[in-house]
Design a protein around this motif. Structure first.
Motif, PDB file in Angstrom:
ATOM      1  N   SER A  39      -8.781  79.484  49.555  1.00 27.50           N
ATOM      2  CA  SER A  39      -7.923  78.325  49.994  1.00 27.50           C
ATOM      3  C   SER A  39      -8.457  77.362  50.905  1.00 27.50           C
ATOM      4  N   CYS A  40      -9.227  77.711  51.793  1.00 26.13           N
ATOM      5  CA  CYS A  40      -9.939  77.077  52.692  1.00 26.13           C
ATOM      6  C   CYS A  40      -8.800  77.135  54.004  1.00 26.13           C
ATOM      7  N   LEU A  41      -8.025  78.159  53.976  1.00 23.58           N
ATOM      8  CA  LEU A  41      -6.913  78.464  55.069  1.00 23.58           C
ATOM      9  C   LEU A  41      -7.231  79.642  55.268  1.00 23.58           C
ATOM     10  N   LYS A  42      -6.519  80.051  56.512  1.00 26.68           N
ATOM     11  CA  LYS A  42      -6.288  81.458  57.164  1.00 26.68           C
ATOM     12  C   LYS A  42      -5.158  81.772  57.566  1.00 26.68           C
ATOM     13  N   ASP A  43      -4.928  83.097  57.683  1.00 28.95           N
ATOM     14  CA  ASP A  43      -3.625  83.479  58.205  1.00 28.95           C
ATOM     15  C   ASP A  43      -3.357  83.464  59.610  1.00 28.95           C
ATOM     16  N   LYS A  44      -2.571  84.123  60.365  1.00 30.55           N
ATOM     17  CA  LYS A  44      -2.134  84.042  61.778  1.00 30.55           C
ATOM     18  C   LYS A  44      -3.368  84.856  62.358  1.00 30.55           C
ATOM     19  N   HIS A  57       5.650  86.045  55.431  1.00 35.09           N
ATOM     20  CA  HIS A  57       5.753  84.435  56.014  1.00 35.09           C
ATOM     21  C   HIS A  57       7.383  84.560  56.534  1.00 35.09           C
ATOM     22  N   GLN A  58       7.594  83.644  57.249  1.00 33.77           N
ATOM     23  CA  GLN A  58       9.021  83.390  57.885  1.00 33.77           C
ATOM     24  C   GLN A  58       9.964  83.534  56.877  1.00 33.77           C
ATOM     25  N   THR A  79       0.082  75.110  52.514  1.00 35.59           N
ATOM     26  CA  THR A  79       0.041  74.404  53.686  1.00 35.59           C
ATOM     27  C   THR A  79       1.442  74.074  54.523  1.00 35.59           C
ATOM     28  N   LEU A  80       2.771  74.188  53.778  1.00 41.27           N
ATOM     29  CA  LEU A  80       3.735  74.011  54.541  1.00 41.27           C
ATOM     30  C   LEU A  80       4.502  75.239  54.783  1.00 41.27           C
ATOM     31  N   ILE A  81       3.774  76.307  54.743  1.00 45.55           N
ATOM     32  CA  ILE A  81       4.142  77.871  55.151  1.00 45.55           C
ATOM     33  C   ILE A  81       3.711  78.198  56.228  1.00 45.55           C
ATOM     34  N   ASN A  82       4.552  78.422  57.376  1.00 48.15           N
ATOM     35  CA  ASN A  82       4.047  78.767  58.670  1.00 48.15           C
ATOM     36  C   ASN A  82       4.001  80.394  58.648  1.00 48.15           C
ATOM     37  N   ASP A  83       3.429  80.879  59.939  1.00 46.42           N
ATOM     38  CA  ASP A  83       3.449  82.046  60.283  1.00 46.42           C
ATOM     39  C   ASP A  83       2.911  83.022  59.254  1.00 46.42           C
ATOM     40  N   ARG A  84       1.929  82.611  58.236  1.00 47.35           N
ATOM     41  CA  ARG A  84       1.200  83.491  57.100  1.00 47.35           C
ATOM     42  C   ARG A  84       0.807  84.763  57.677  1.00 47.35           C
ATOM     43  N   GLU A  85       0.860  85.670  56.990  1.00 48.98           N
ATOM     44  CA  GLU A  85      -0.112  86.824  57.016  1.00 48.98           C
ATOM     45  C   GLU A  85      -0.331  87.779  55.904  1.00 48.98           C
ATOM     46  N   VAL A  86      -1.605  87.629  55.539  1.00 51.88           N
ATOM     47  CA  VAL A  86      -1.932  88.450  54.388  1.00 51.88           C
ATOM     48  C   VAL A  86      -1.856  90.035  54.738  1.00 51.88           C
ATOM     49  N   ILE A  87      -0.976  90.609  53.465  1.00 52.22           N
ATOM     50  CA  ILE A  87      -0.708  91.917  53.668  1.00 52.22           C
ATOM     51  C   ILE A  87      -1.044  92.639  52.563  1.00 52.22           C
TER      52      ILE A  87
END
Length: 94
Positions: A39-44, A57-58, A79-87
């Motif tokens: 996704s070219c995004l990272k988690d927290k 996420h939240q 991109t609209l979801i904050n506080d993401r964590e891969v589990i």
């Protein structure tokens, strides 16, 4: 699912599979490999997020999908979801 007809490797999207291919250490059948769309995004914590990852996420948790040109969780753009964590991911969950 889509057929893979080519791959392009960049420094921005690192690939462990690419390193295995370059060094001749790929010891699995291609049928055993699941390519996960980055996704070219990272988690927290700085973990790269791929399609198929399960994120906490939240608002709860869910699997990352790619639909209508964007990465989503339950129809909400990633991109609209904050506080993401891969589990985890959908391929290794019991």
């Amino acid at each position: 699912m889509y057929a893979v007809i080519g791959m392009h490797w960049t420094d921005e999207c690192p690939s462990q599979l690419h390193q295995l291919i370059l060094h001749g250490d790929l010891r699995v059948s291609p049928d055993e490999v699941v390519l996960m769309h980055y996704s070219c995004l990272k988690d927290k914590s700085g973990v790269f997020i791929y399609e198929g990852h399960i994120l906490k996420h939240q608002s709860g948790q869910g699997a990352v999908t790619y639909q209508d040109g964007s990465f989503q969780i339950s129809g909400t753009a990633l991109t609209l979801i904050n506080d993401r964590e891969v589990i985890g991911n959908i391929y290794e969950q019991a």
